[in-house]
Scaffold this motif. Structure first.
Motif, PDB file in Angstrom:
ATOM      1  N   UNK A 304       0.841  -1.196   0.000  1.00  0.00           N
ATOM      2  CA  UNK A 304       0.000   0.000   0.000  1.00  0.00           C
ATOM      3  C   UNK A 304       0.880   1.252   0.000  1.00  0.00           C
ATOM      4  N   UNK A 305       1.891   1.260   0.843  1.00  0.00           N
ATOM      5  CA  UNK A 305       2.888   2.321   0.845  1.00  0.00           C
ATOM      6  C   UNK A 305       4.250   1.696   0.560  1.00  0.00           C
ATOM      7  N   UNK A 306       5.121   2.485  -0.090  1.00  0.00           N
ATOM      8  CA  UNK A 306       6.384   1.899  -0.556  1.00  0.00           C
ATOM      9  C   UNK A 306       7.234   1.373   0.587  1.00  0.00           C
ATOM     10  N   UNK A 307       7.125   1.966   1.792  1.00  0.00           N
ATOM     11  CA  UNK A 307       7.971   1.535   2.905  1.00  0.00           C
ATOM     12  C   UNK A 307       7.348   0.392   3.714  1.00  0.00           C
ATOM     13  N   UNK A 308       6.113   0.008   3.385  1.00  0.00           N
ATOM     14  CA  UNK A 308       5.432  -1.057   4.129  1.00  0.00           C
ATOM     15  C   UNK A 308       5.904  -2.440   3.692  1.00  0.00           C
ATOM     16  N   UNK A 309       5.629  -3.434   4.517  1.00  0.00           N
ATOM     17  CA  UNK A 309       5.733  -4.819   4.095  1.00  0.00           C
ATOM     18  C   UNK A 309       4.481  -5.197   3.306  1.00  0.00           C
ATOM     19  N   UNK A 310       4.591  -6.234   2.510  1.00  0.00           N
ATOM     20  CA  UNK A 310       3.437  -6.712   1.749  1.00  0.00           C
ATOM     21  C   UNK A 310       2.460  -7.445   2.658  1.00  0.00           C
ATOM     22  N   UNK A 311       1.192  -7.461   2.242  1.00  0.00           N
ATOM     23  CA  UNK A 311       0.154  -8.170   2.988  1.00  0.00           C
ATOM     24  C   UNK A 311      -0.346  -9.348   2.167  1.00  0.00           C
ATOM     25  N   UNK A 312      -0.354 -10.518   2.766  1.00  0.00           N
ATOM     26  CA  UNK A 312      -0.818 -11.715   2.061  1.00  0.00           C
ATOM     27  C   UNK A 312      -2.254 -11.565   1.588  1.00  0.00           C
ATOM     28  N   UNK A 313      -3.094 -10.924   2.397  1.00  0.00           N
ATOM     29  CA  UNK A 313      -4.498 -10.812   2.023  1.00  0.00           C
ATOM     30  C   UNK A 313      -4.684  -9.928   0.784  1.00  0.00           C
TER      31      UNK A 313
END
Length: 388
Positions: A304-313
């Motif tokens: 969602x944001x470039x610095x975030x981790x990815x979300x499996x959902x």
């Protein structure tokens, strides 16, 4: 650093020419004509003719030189392997001592191109040092000169002795067997090196439509390439950064899709690009006879944001969109990275199973390109695990 770390230089040829090369050496076109050597061409006659008409500062035609590349995986190779059978092509590895031959010259790009300059050995090595990062790169483009520069050449007057040949590189093990039969008792190493020929390092079939690939997705033969992105319109690292550099129009479309909310955390956006990838990647000293490789790009949000981790959902929701909409939007074949497994910090053990669950059994071929950041336990690469 006074000069690049040269371990080898390279000559591209048809495998049927290898016995002659191992006996007489690598010859200039002029020498081939003088000796009446029979050979199998790999280049279009118009390309060869252009080199005949181009001269070095010494007013010698390029036909008077045997030419070697510092990087064989280049636009000329891309053209050759897309016009010929890859298993018909060989790359002859030449020892760097070839640079000691009197009269050696170095060009700062494809020697037949008008912007290219020619240098003595000493000055040429300085130029190579400056553009070594480009020469060793996996990709190139026209407008920044990298497409020309990656084809920098070493030009040797008349011929290169067979004693300077150290190896022959081929596309795969079948090509290796064929070359070993052709060269007979010649004591030279024949090495399968698929990467040079724009082939995957490995391919594992998981199901009738699904494959796992270790290789460069941007040279995939699939119609649609998937780019992992965020929904902020920022292409900073990874595949997205490369797409931004190599295909600026993709970046513009991506930013528009973010602004217009056409790309969301759970809904990819398909860009139906119309330009030919072959035209962009192949050497175009003369136009390709049959340009193809029209590529579409599926912009798939893994953050969602470039610095975030990815979300499996989010990844699962995006895959569900692909499964439900691929026919309607016209996707005929699909290449995908391991979504969220690089900069997104997800584990292949989780992501691989989810990707295969949604992509297995759909009516198009799908190639999943494995993450290269770390080694994957082989147990997580089997159909028993991924399709459980």
């Amino acid at each position: 650093m006074n000069k690049p770390e040269l371990k080898s230089l390279y000559y591209i040829t048809h495998i049927e020419n290898l016995p002659s090369i191992l006996q007489k050496g690598i010859l200039s076109h002029k020498k081939v004509d003088e000796l009446g050597v029979s050979y199998t061409p790999i280049y279009d006659s118009t390309i060869v003719s252009k080199r005949k008409d181009k001269s070095t500062p010494e007013r010698n035609s390029l036909w008077e030189y045997a030419n070697l590349y510092f990087q064989p995986r280049n636009p000329m190779m891309y053209r050759v392997v897309n016009e010929k059978d890859k298993r018909d092509i060989a790359v002859v590895g030449v020892k760097p001592e070839v640079l000691n031959i009197s009269g050696c010259m170095i060009s700062d790009g494809n020697a037949a191109n008008d912007p290219t300059n020619f240098f003595s050995l000493k000055e040429g090595l300085k130029i190579l040092n400056q553009q070594w990062k480009i020469i060793q790169s996996d990709w190139w483009k026209e407008d920044d000169g990298s497409k020309r520069k990656i084809m920098a050449e070493c030009l040797i007057p008349e011929q290169i002795s067979p004693s300077l040949i150290h190896s022959i590189f081929v596309a795969d093990h079948k090509a290796k067997e064929r070359v070993e039969q052709i060269i007979g008792s010649a004591k030279i190493s024949v090495v399968p090196e698929s990467h040079i020929f724009f082939l995957p390092r490995s391919l594992t079939r998981i199901s009738s439509n699904l494959s796992l690939i270790d290789g460069d997705m941007f040279f995939s033969h699939m119609q649609t390439l998937t780019i992992s992105v965020n929904i902020q319109g920022i292409m900073g690292k990874g595949l997205a950064s490369r797409a931004k550099y190599q295909f600026p129009d993709v970046y513009v479309v991506y930013q528009d899709a973010c602004r217009n909310k056409q790309l969301t955390a759970t809904k990819p956006y398909l860009y139906k690009r119309e330009a030919s990838l072959d035209q962009e990647l192949a050497d175009l000293s003369f136009p390709l006879a049959t340009p193809n490789a029209i590529k579409w790009f599926l912009l798939f949000s893994t953050k969602r944001k470039w610095q975030d981790n990815s979300r499996l959902e989010d990844i699962e929701a995006g895959l569900n969109w692909v499964r439900n909409n691929y026919r309607e939007v016209g996707i005929q074949s699909l290449a995908m990275p391991a979504l969220g497994c690089g900069l997104g910090n997800l584990n292949w053990a989780d992501v691989g199973r989810i990707m295969c669950r949604y992509l297995h059994g759909i009516e198009i071929p799908v190639a999943i390109y494995l993450p290269r950041e770390h080694q994957i336990d082989p147990n997580y690469l089997t159909s028993d695990y991924l399709l459980m």
